[in-house]
Design an enzyme around this catalytic site. Structure first.
Site, short mmCIF file in Angstrom:
data_model
loop_
_atom_site.label_atom_id
_atom_site.label_comp_id
_atom_site.label_asym_id
_atom_site.label_seq_id
_atom_site.Cartn_x
_atom_site.Cartn_y
_atom_site.Cartn_z
N HIS A 14 -4.29 1.14 7.51
CA HIS A 14 -2.96 1.63 8.01
C HIS A 14 -2.90 2.88 6.75
O HIS A 14 -2.37 3.90 6.44
CB HIS A 14 -2.19 0.09 7.25
CG HIS A 14 -1.20 1.00 7.51
ND1 HIS A 14 0.23 0.21 8.12
CD2 HIS A 14 0.24 2.47 6.64
CE1 HIS A 14 1.40 1.29 7.92
NE2 HIS A 14 1.36 2.12 6.94
N GLU A 15 -3.24 2.93 5.66
CA GLU A 15 -3.18 3.88 4.42
C GLU A 15 -4.46 4.87 4.89
O GLU A 15 -3.91 6.36 4.56
CB GLU A 15 -3.83 3.25 2.65
CG GLU A 15 -2.53 2.31 2.33
CD GLU A 15 -1.02 2.13 2.59
OE1 GLU A 15 -0.84 3.68 2.31
OE2 GLU A 15 -1.10 1.49 2.93
N HIS A 72 -2.91 7.42 6.95
CA HIS A 72 -1.89 8.07 6.38
C HIS A 72 -2.94 9.27 5.75
O HIS A 72 -2.21 10.29 5.69
CB HIS A 72 -1.32 7.33 4.68
CG HIS A 72 0.08 6.26 5.16
ND1 HIS A 72 1.16 6.80 5.60
CD2 HIS A 72 0.28 5.41 5.86
CE1 HIS A 72 2.13 6.30 6.26
NE2 HIS A 72 1.79 5.52 5.73
N CYS A 107 5.95 0.19 7.31
CA CYS A 107 5.85 1.24 6.50
C CYS A 107 6.43 1.82 5.86
O CYS A 107 7.67 2.63 6.15
CB CYS A 107 4.64 2.21 7.78
SG CYS A 107 5.02 3.85 6.44
N LEU A 108 6.13 2.21 4.29
CA LEU A 108 7.24 2.14 3.41
C LEU A 108 7.84 3.62 4.06
O LEU A 108 8.92 3.71 3.60
CB LEU A 108 6.82 2.66 2.13
CG LEU A 108 6.07 0.61 1.57
CD1 LEU A 108 5.76 1.04 -0.30
CD2 LEU A 108 7.38 -0.13 1.38
N GLY A 140 1.25 -0.85 0.11
CA GLY A 140 -0.38 -0.01 0.01
C GLY A 140 0.77 1.27 0.05
O GLY A 140 1.95 0.91 0.47
N GLN A 159 2.83 9.93 1.42
CA GLN A 159 4.32 9.44 1.49
C GLN A 159 4.77 9.57 0.10
O GLN A 159 6.25 9.11 -0.08
CB GLN A 159 4.38 7.45 1.23
CG GLN A 159 3.06 7.70 2.36
CD GLN A 159 3.22 5.79 2.62
OE1 GLN A 159 1.85 5.20 2.65
NE2 GLN A 159 4.47 5.06 3.02
#
Ligand code: ZN
Length: 187
Positions: free
Chosen positions: A132-133, A136, A89-90, A46, A51
């Site tokens: 999670h997204e 963000h 997380c990226l 994701g 991000q």
């Protein structure tokens, strides 16, 4: 398509509220394509617009065989109580933590043509990834949902890792895609 640089924790945009998408422009379509490419190149499941340094309220996900863009997403219902699972997380590479999430969520969002759709009772990796997204998109990261002790440890680990990312930016290498996605979800 292009690989975008990923903002890592410390970049202020990760803590900002996003703005509703009101128009699907060719530029927005290009952003979505680039976000899919970036997520794949980073071996993620994701990726949310902040991000990659953008304020549009949208994210891409690729989990449990569902590859989706979610524009202006909202959680409309939750069920099944909370389940704990490990997340990465990226934007916080190499740091993981156990996060409680709703077992099932129904998410309403717009697709790339602006049509509203629902993802009903998403659980497992997809459900976790969607939550999670959407976090963000409201300036939240998974650290915010860790217990105090686990958060302290995660912050300490990140203090060391973040020195690898000058200017709070993670530049992905150019080249072939990684062979397959790893078992632990980086979103
Ligand atoms: Zn993330």
């Amino acid at each position: 398509m292009a690989r975008l640089d990923i903002h890592v924790l410390g970049s202020p945009i990760l803590r900002q509220e996003t703005e509703l998408v009101t128009q699907i422009t060719p530029e927005l379509r290009r952003l979505v394509d680039d976000m899919f490419e970036t997520m794949d190149a980073a071996n993620g499941v994701g990726l949310a617009a902040p991000q990659v340094g953008r304020i549009e309220r949208l994210a891409v996900v690729d989990a449990d065989d569902q590859r989706l863009v979610i524009i202006n997403p909202e959680i409309v219902s939750k069920a099944g109580g909370l389940v704990r699972g490990e997340e990465g997380c990226l934007s916080i590479p190499e740091v993981y933590g156990d996060v409680d999430r709703h077992a099932l969520v129904t998410v309403r969002a717009q697709d790339i043509d602006g049509n509203w759709f629902e993802i009903e009772d998403a659980g497992d990796l997809l459900g976790r990834c969607l939550q999670h997204e959407i976090d963000h998109l409201h300036g939240k990261i998974f650290f915010d949902r860790l217990s105090l002790l686990k958060k302290r440890r995660a912050v300490r680990e990140w203090e060391e890792e973040k020195t690898k990312y000058p200017r709070n930016v993670r530049v992905l290498p150019v080249g072939d895609l990684p062979p397959e996605k790893s078992a632990t979800a980086d979103t």
